[in-house]
Scaffold this motif. Sequence first.
Motif, PDB file in Angstrom:
ATOM      1  N   ASN A 109       0.826  -1.212   0.000  1.00 29.43           N
ATOM      2  CA  ASN A 109       0.000   0.000   0.000  1.00 29.43           C
ATOM      3  C   ASN A 109       0.855   1.255   0.000  1.00 29.43           C
ATOM      4  N   THR A 110       1.954   1.225   0.766  1.00 26.90           N
ATOM      5  CA  THR A 110       2.836   2.395   0.842  1.00 26.90           C
ATOM      6  C   THR A 110       3.493   2.680  -0.508  1.00 26.90           C
ATOM      7  N   VAL A 111       4.012   1.627  -1.126  1.00 29.01           N
ATOM      8  CA  VAL A 111       4.682   1.803  -2.416  1.00 29.01           C
ATOM      9  C   VAL A 111       3.686   2.243  -3.484  1.00 29.01           C
ATOM     10  N   LYS A 112       2.490   1.660  -3.463  1.00 27.59           N
ATOM     11  CA  LYS A 112       1.476   2.048  -4.456  1.00 27.59           C
ATOM     12  C   LYS A 112       1.154   3.536  -4.347  1.00 27.59           C
ATOM     13  N   ALA A 113       1.062   4.032  -3.111  1.00 25.17           N
ATOM     14  CA  ALA A 113       0.790   5.456  -2.901  1.00 25.17           C
ATOM     15  C   ALA A 113       1.952   6.299  -3.420  1.00 25.17           C
ATOM     16  N   GLN A 114       3.178   5.820  -3.234  1.00 19.68           N
ATOM     17  CA  GLN A 114       4.353   6.546  -3.719  1.00 19.68           C
ATOM     18  C   GLN A 114       4.398   6.575  -5.243  1.00 19.68           C
ATOM     19  N   VAL A 115       3.944   5.489  -5.859  1.00 19.80           N
ATOM     20  CA  VAL A 115       3.892   5.440  -7.320  1.00 19.80           C
ATOM     21  C   VAL A 115       2.905   6.480  -7.854  1.00 19.80           C
TER      22      VAL A 115
END
Length: 390
Positions: free
Chosen positions: A286-292
């Motif tokens: 979830n964190t990486v998806k938000a960063q993307v």
Amino acid sequence: MVPSPTLVTHPLVVQHNALVNARFDLNTTEARMFLAMLTRIKRDDTSFTKCELSVREILDQGSSQNYGHVRKVLEKFASRLITIETLDTGGKRMKQRTYSAIPLLARADYIEGEGQIVLRFNDELHDYLLELHDNFTKAQLTELMKLKSAASYRIYWLLREYAAFGKRTMQLDELKSILGLSEGYDRFNNFRARVLERAKEELAETDLPFTYSTISKGRLVTHIEFLFKPIESATSNVFAQLPGAPISEWATAVLAAGVSPGSLLQIQERVSAGDYDEGYVHYVLNTVKAQVKIGKVKNEGGAVFKALTDGYMLQAYRKSQHTVTPPKAKVNPAIASKRKKLLSELEDAHGSLQFVKTAVIYTEETRPDVIARVQEVIANLEQQLKQIGG
């Protein structure tokens, strides 16, 4: 790719994923020789040996087989360089990726009077082909033998690496580079007709039929998205057998983020060892998806893999959960490692059994005895799995 089954010695072909994605150009004849060499490698080999091939079996039917022609074929094959990801001293992928140009062969000889070609892999390729324990891709020779063009052969391997996922998206320029294509393929219509459509037609006869779509930026095609039916492999079997290994939900999500099936095993080992729980995996996703979404991260799969193997988000995750560090799961690493090895060998044995049942190199007189021997190996492996609780 290999016109005669008499070349076959091992029905399962294995390569490190770095070699699957390496950049090199082979023509159809060279691809036949390369595949024939791969079939000579045994699971327990620790060094490369000479590979003897018949000129009659390797060269195209009807082509000249005089000394001059064979010499030119071998000279070209022997001069091939591959640009490949550099591995560390333990044969592992490094965090900071670098690439090396390595000669494919150590030598290539032609014994004219006997019509024999003698080839040997460069020892620099040891970590990419010998004593492989992780980060590798397997393929059945029966499927590879159905392919005719060198590009189709490479595309098969690229998709096979993602077989458990059923989807692989590649940058067009990267795909062309891996296939060693440049001149004559600047126009996408040429690449589509001569490479993609031909590969689609040839792979339709294998266990990896695929469809594809294009992703464009304006009028320029930038990516190819390959879609195919997921193939269950030893990777999924390992997850199913390891204690406390919930594969279905989190592993599927990790694959969907772009992490390769081979890399998934490293993440599973950390989960099984109790380094973190499933919650951390979802937190990272979830964190990486938000960063993307906000443009902070470009390579989603790489960022997810790094966070799950390095664990650098653990502190933030535990703070968000208001929990203390969870105790490590009671997993015996030695048993888990042995189970993983046995499952891989069992998959290989079942592949060998299927090959023996269908390969034309066996007659009605010789086939039953070979089948019985392979079945004995399978029974022995299954018994060992039961003894360790597999």
